[in-house]
Design an enzyme around this catalytic site. Sequence first.
Site, PDB file in Angstrom:
ATOM      1  N   CYS A 129       0.098   4.297   0.924  1.00  0.00           N
ATOM      2  CA  CYS A 129      -0.393   5.378   1.786  1.00  0.00           C
ATOM      3  C   CYS A 129       0.693   5.803   2.785  1.00  0.00           C
ATOM      4  CB  CYS A 129      -1.660   4.932   2.515  1.00  0.00           C
ATOM      5  SG  CYS A 129      -1.343   4.058   4.053  1.00  0.00           S
ATOM      6  N   CYS A 177       0.858  -1.197   0.000  1.00  0.00           N
ATOM      7  CA  CYS A 177       0.000   0.000   0.000  1.00  0.00           C
ATOM      8  C   CYS A 177       0.891   1.242   0.000  1.00  0.00           C
ATOM      9  CB  CYS A 177      -0.906  -0.008   1.223  1.00  0.00           C
ATOM     10  SG  CYS A 177      -1.901   1.493   1.404  1.00  0.00           S
ATOM     11  N   CYS A 233       1.445   3.108   5.539  1.00  0.00           N
ATOM     12  CA  CYS A 233       2.118   1.860   5.158  1.00  0.00           C
ATOM     13  C   CYS A 233       3.539   2.074   4.650  1.00  0.00           C
ATOM     14  CB  CYS A 233       1.287   1.122   4.111  1.00  0.00           C
ATOM     15  SG  CYS A 233      -0.287   0.551   4.777  1.00  0.00           S
TER      16      CYS A 233
HETATM   17 ZN    ZN Z   1      -1.844   1.884   3.660  1.00  0.00          ZN
END
Ligand code: ZN
Length: 365
Positions: free
Chosen positions: A306, A304, A309
């Site tokens: 983001c 991920c 993460c």
């Molecule tokens: Zn994430």
Amino acid sequence: MMTEVFSVTARDGLARAGVLRTAHGDVRTPVFMPVGTKATVKAVDPDELRTLGAQIVLGNTYHLHLRPGEELIAELGGLHRFMGWDGPILTDSGGFQVFSLRDTLLEVDDDGVTFRSVYDGKAERLTPELAAQIQERLGSDIAMCLDICLPADASRAELEEAVRRTTLWAQRQRDLPRAAGQLRFAITQGGLDLQLRERSSSELVALDFDGYAIGGLSVGEHREPMFEATSAAAAFLPDEKARYFMGIGDPEGVLEAIARGVDMFDCVLPTRTARTGSALTSEGRLNLRNARFARDERPLEEGCACPACTRFSRAYIRHLVTQQEILGLRLLSLHNLRFLLDLVAGARQAIERGEFTSWRNGVLN
Ligand SMILES: [Zn+2]
């Protein structure tokens, strides 16, 4: 030549990819719309939303009308400027809030609905005309018609009356003044009753709106009949208009609706789940309060992109959550939004490749 509001660009079975054109830019569908109830997606700023991949956000007419009021927002240049988001905004009509907060509902008649404000208990009146006027002043890109949304245990007679009033109100809203370039969507009702679904859809389609929502589902009914009603409701709507399922945001439910020909979704689930300390992942929900994460060095979701993460471990986020540190809830909000936005973007790409069904089966396993 006039450009269409919505065009389908790819199909795979009933699932479709498309483009919805709004005054603040194009939205590629299927699309998940983060909910900014009070002119903010809780704890996430507009630049972060953009980076996460959000194309359009939702604002709540009910809340913005009561606090701070559409007059003030209009005076300050409209909702886009007020909240610092220059992309497309959809505003709901307030109907869902009024009818779902059942103990605040005072009276419903053909003219409108009276309810007690959740803010100060004062009696307030919402009519189709006022719902349209509030949204005109907010200056959203997509305005929703005021509708009557009933809970899952409503009787057939109640559903029939809701369908009648929803059509009556849509007729009155159809040609009211709009903000520049504002689109207006009607909301179909009828609960799980397929006959009433058909009636509601055909009456609203005859009025020719810019797009249509499937309302009155995901209100506490069982999943199988809900998906059956979704299939029917989508099939009753014109192919060339966008279809919006209101209030669904669990990964499986979103994919099921996409498979049935729905293009747009909104839900508070990703941010609300984050605030309870849970992460949405491809393995299901992770409750970060659980002691098994205390020494877990892995990210919430492998791969991920983001901010949570790419930098932090489950162990660290668990520590933040258990200590009620604001950053913990923020990181979970960013991750959960990214997870859902990536999921729907993945669905769009799979539809474009003609591999939606096999892609979906892979994801759900
Ligand atoms: Zn994430």
